[in-house]
Design an enzyme around this catalytic site. Structure first.
Site, PDB file in Angstrom:
ATOM      1  N   GLU A 109     -20.636 -54.859  48.498  1.00 33.16           N
ATOM      2  CA  GLU A 109     -20.212 -53.491  48.796  1.00 33.16           C
ATOM      3  C   GLU A 109     -20.780 -52.603  47.693  1.00 33.16           C
ATOM      4  O   GLU A 109     -20.538 -52.861  46.518  1.00 33.16           O
ATOM      5  CB  GLU A 109     -18.687 -53.410  48.830  1.00 33.16           C
ATOM      6  N   GLU A 200     -14.179 -40.645  50.300  1.00 37.35           N
ATOM      7  CA  GLU A 200     -13.196 -41.723  50.184  1.00 37.35           C
ATOM      8  C   GLU A 200     -12.044 -41.305  49.286  1.00 37.35           C
ATOM      9  O   GLU A 200     -12.235 -40.631  48.269  1.00 37.35           O
ATOM     10  CB  GLU A 200     -13.888 -42.949  49.592  1.00 37.35           C
TER      11      GLU A 200
END
Length: 219
Positions: A109, A200
């Site tokens: 990620e 985010e």
């Protein structure tokens, strides 16, 4: 560091609008498109999170929550490219505006953080070095997520980070420069799964949530 991840890649086409994820059942919606307009909207049960898929490469986000979310637009099956975006971003608490993606084999990620509010509060990041790219200097970090959600289900995986010292909300990000710098530090990516310009927010280990608004257009 983020306490959630995109869980899977759905193959259904999402029409412009709002996706709301119920608290007990996180949701993922991704357009299977390769032109910068694939819309990704994921939530892990927070309230007061609203991500809206706009026309073309545009999207908006408004949130005031202790839950986590990621939303943004980009490309599936890609990663190494120059990405240009514009917009506004205002946030408090833990969260990022970043180029965000995954690879497989190995499962990684990754983030190239362009702007942020609180950066990784109480998180065990390891500083590896830095790289200069696109008119700024980025500090490079790694972190390990143990038995956490990922695009292949619950897994243990590495996170790679480049964090820009000079915050900005718009410009061009040359991802291959970061990928090459990571590789030189022994941080090897796998096969590209996706890359998006993402907003985010999440809940820090100490319990603080995040709030803010963003309006982003991917060129």
């Amino acid at each position: 560091m983020v306490h959630f991840s995109i869980l899977a890649l759905a193959t259904s086409l999402l029409v412009p609008g709002v996706l709301t994820a119920p608290a007990a059942e996180p949701a993922v919606a991704i357009q299977r498109r390769f032109d910068g307009t694939a819309f990704n909207n994921w939530s892990e049960g927070g309230s007061n999170i609203r991500c809206v898929n706009g026309p073309g490469g545009s999207f908006t986000a408004n949130w005031n929550s202790k839950g986590g979310f990621v939303c943004g637009k980009g490309w599936n099956g890609q990663g190494a490219r120059s990405i240009t975006f514009t917009g506004t971003y205002n946030a408090t608490g833990p969260g990022y505006l970043s180029i965000y993606g995954w690879t497989t084999n190995p499962l990684i990620e990754y983030y190239i953080v362009e702007n942020h509010a609180d950066l990784a509060p109480n998180e065990p990041w390891t500083l590896k070095g830095n790289v200069t790219s696109d008119g700024g200097t980025y500090d490079i970090y790694t972190a390990t997520r143990i038995n956490q959600p990922s695009i292949v289900g619950t897994a243990t995986f590495q996170q790679f980070w480049s964090v820009r010292r000079e915050k900005r909300t718009g410009g061009t990000v040359t991802t291959p420069t970061h990928f090459a710098a990571w590789k030189a530090l022994g941080m090897n990516l796998g096969t590209y799964n996706s890359v998006i310009v993402a907003v985010e927010g999440y809940t820090a280990k100490g319990g603080s949530g995040s709030s803010g608004s963003a309006s982003i257009t991917v060129q």
